[in-house]
Design an enzyme around this catalytic site. Structure first.
Site, PDB file in Angstrom:
ATOM      1  N   LYS A   1      -4.656   8.126  -1.087  1.00 45.48           N
ATOM      2  CA  LYS A   1      -5.086   8.963  -1.984  1.00 45.48           C
ATOM      3  C   LYS A   1      -6.273   8.653  -2.676  1.00 45.48           C
ATOM      4  O   LYS A   1      -7.208   9.299  -2.846  1.00 45.48           O
ATOM      5  CB  LYS A   1      -4.090   9.419  -3.020  1.00 45.48           C
ATOM      6  CG  LYS A   1      -2.881  10.177  -2.623  1.00 45.48           C
ATOM      7  CD  LYS A   1      -1.855  10.481  -3.697  1.00 45.48           C
ATOM      8  CE  LYS A   1      -0.760  11.285  -3.309  1.00 45.48           C
ATOM      9  NZ  LYS A   1       0.170  11.630  -4.441  1.00 45.48           N
TER      10      LYS A   1
ATOM     11  N   CYS B   1      -2.503   7.643  -7.101  1.00 43.54           N
ATOM     12  CA  CYS B   1      -0.843   7.394  -7.654  1.00 43.54           C
ATOM     13  C   CYS B   1      -0.053   7.961  -6.593  1.00 43.54           C
ATOM     14  O   CYS B   1      -0.204   9.246  -6.013  1.00 43.54           O
ATOM     15  CB  CYS B   1      -0.312   7.605  -8.807  1.00 43.54           C
ATOM     16  SG  CYS B   1      -0.969   6.807 -10.012  1.00 43.54           S
ATOM     17  N   ASP B   2       1.354   7.419  -6.375  1.00 41.95           N
ATOM     18  CA  ASP B   2       2.284   8.043  -5.489  1.00 41.95           C
ATOM     19  C   ASP B   2       3.553   7.752  -5.902  1.00 41.95           C
ATOM     20  O   ASP B   2       3.792   6.483  -6.031  1.00 41.95           O
ATOM     21  CB  ASP B   2       2.045   7.898  -4.172  1.00 41.95           C
ATOM     22  CG  ASP B   2       2.780   9.216  -3.280  1.00 41.95           C
ATOM     23  OD1 ASP B   2       2.576  10.407  -3.109  1.00 41.95           O
ATOM     24  OD2 ASP B   2       3.822   8.815  -2.814  1.00 41.95           O
ATOM     25  N   SER B   3       4.557   8.696  -6.223  1.00 43.70           N
ATOM     26  CA  SER B   3       5.904   8.153  -6.373  1.00 43.70           C
ATOM     27  C   SER B   3       7.070   8.675  -5.736  1.00 43.70           C
ATOM     28  O   SER B   3       6.919   9.809  -4.949  1.00 43.70           O
ATOM     29  CB  SER B   3       6.228   9.079  -7.846  1.00 43.70           C
ATOM     30  OG  SER B   3       5.347   8.534  -8.920  1.00 43.70           O
TER      31      SER B   3
ATOM     32  N   GLY C   1       3.375   3.832  -6.610  1.00 46.34           N
ATOM     33  CA  GLY C   1       2.458   2.954  -6.381  1.00 46.34           C
ATOM     34  C   GLY C   1       1.285   3.405  -7.177  1.00 46.34           C
ATOM     35  O   GLY C   1       0.841   4.598  -7.327  1.00 46.34           O
TER      36      GLY C   1
END
Lengths: 211, 211
Positions: free
Chosen positions: A50, A74-76, A111
């Site tokens: 991203k 970010c990624d969750s 992340g």
């Protein structure tokens, strides 16, 4: 100015909360292309994907890059007994997950991939490699025991369908989370303490609490 | 309708978050009269004092009590190495506390006193004794290491002066809290899971998520 490479309203609110003025650039990174079974590695790769995609857009669309100091992707996802729970695809899946999650616990992993753009005079294409840092923050979440009635009531609201794991701790989901162990903002979508530490590393603390 | 016996905007927001429609009645309980060195006992007594005072007001001012189902009094304080930290009285005290809190941990205690008013046909004065429950929820909070510059910057905002312990986890303070262990909403001012469990006990779950 700070760039957030995420369309998530919850992440934008977290940045507002700490008075970090930001511009949102939604990446066009195709998340479905990534088949990675390890949850930690997966959020790490998605955050980088991203961030890189948004950086590329920024470079293409903007020639005044010196107005930006940093960019964050970010990624969750939620890890439940070794399984990866991303946003629920439908009501049936959400209800079946919550019946399993009731009274149990799991981990919310986020992340983070932060790129420093400050004072960069180098070739923009190499920035992501040379001026970036990454990290995954994990928070343990313990759920209350829920009745089927409560699960169905929650499943008939729109909230859980927009969230990794199918709950928003800052929304109605706050009723169902008995306790957490770890960073709180991480559960909402990005860890503010992680961001603070890493902005400091690049000498960018001035961006924080900048009302 | 639910009654919240607290002027705290943070507590009101928590009730909004779970769609619990409520009326605020600010008690005129004089907190300074209570000299109690034990933190747990202190928040318990203050929560009861506020709830009883608001109930009295409700009885005096309102003759249609059957429109109210429950009333909640709350009080929070921060315990740091055995000391009680309530709202800071001035900037000097706030800064000196934060210098000690930096890199350390403490406990946020919230006392809850819930009175059920539902279907009560009995003498109103005896309601508080016969239809109530109380509980203290404690959450461990671990702070980041902060520089004097950061502490001073935070101390020059209005936020910390309105909060037990001198921080709002849902505000700028979120940057400075490395991790918590326990109930999250409890840190903001009332434990939503505690409230859910105890409304259920009185058969009042219907008040929750009632959009």
């Amino acid at each position: 100015m700070f760039v957030l490479a995420s369309a998530s309203k919850a992440r934008q609110k977290l940045l507002d909360q700490i008075a970090l003025r930001h511009k949102v650039i939604v990446s066009d990174f195709d998340e479905t292309q990534l088949q990675e079974p390890d949850p930690i590695l997966k959020v790490k790769l998605l955050a980088k994907g991203k961030a890189d995609s948004a950086l590329k857009k920024l470079i293409e669309e903007n020639h005044a890059l010196n107005t930006y100091q940093a960019l964050l992707g970010c990624d969750s996802l939620f890890e439940f007994k070794g399984e990866i729970f991303e946003k629920p695809i439908n009501k049936e899946q959400l209800i079946s997950r919550w019946k399993r999650m009731s009274g149990q616990s799991g981990f919310l992993h986020t992340g983070h991939y932060l790129i420093s753009l400050d004072n960069s005079k180098s070739d923009m294409e190499s920035i992501s490699q040379n001026n970036s840092c990454e990290g995954v923050v994990s928070t343990k979440i313990e759920f209350m025991n829920l009745s089927n009635f409560e699960i169905n009531k929650y499943a008939s609201t729109s909230e859980p369908y927009n969230c990794a794991g199918g709950f928003a701790i800052e929304g109605n989901g706050g009723l169902f989370i008995k306790k957490i162990d770890g960073c709180f903002s991480n559960v909402i979508g990005l860890s503010l303490p992680w961001l603070k530490n890493n902005l400091e590393k690049y000498g960018l603390s001035r961006l924080l609490l900048d009302r």
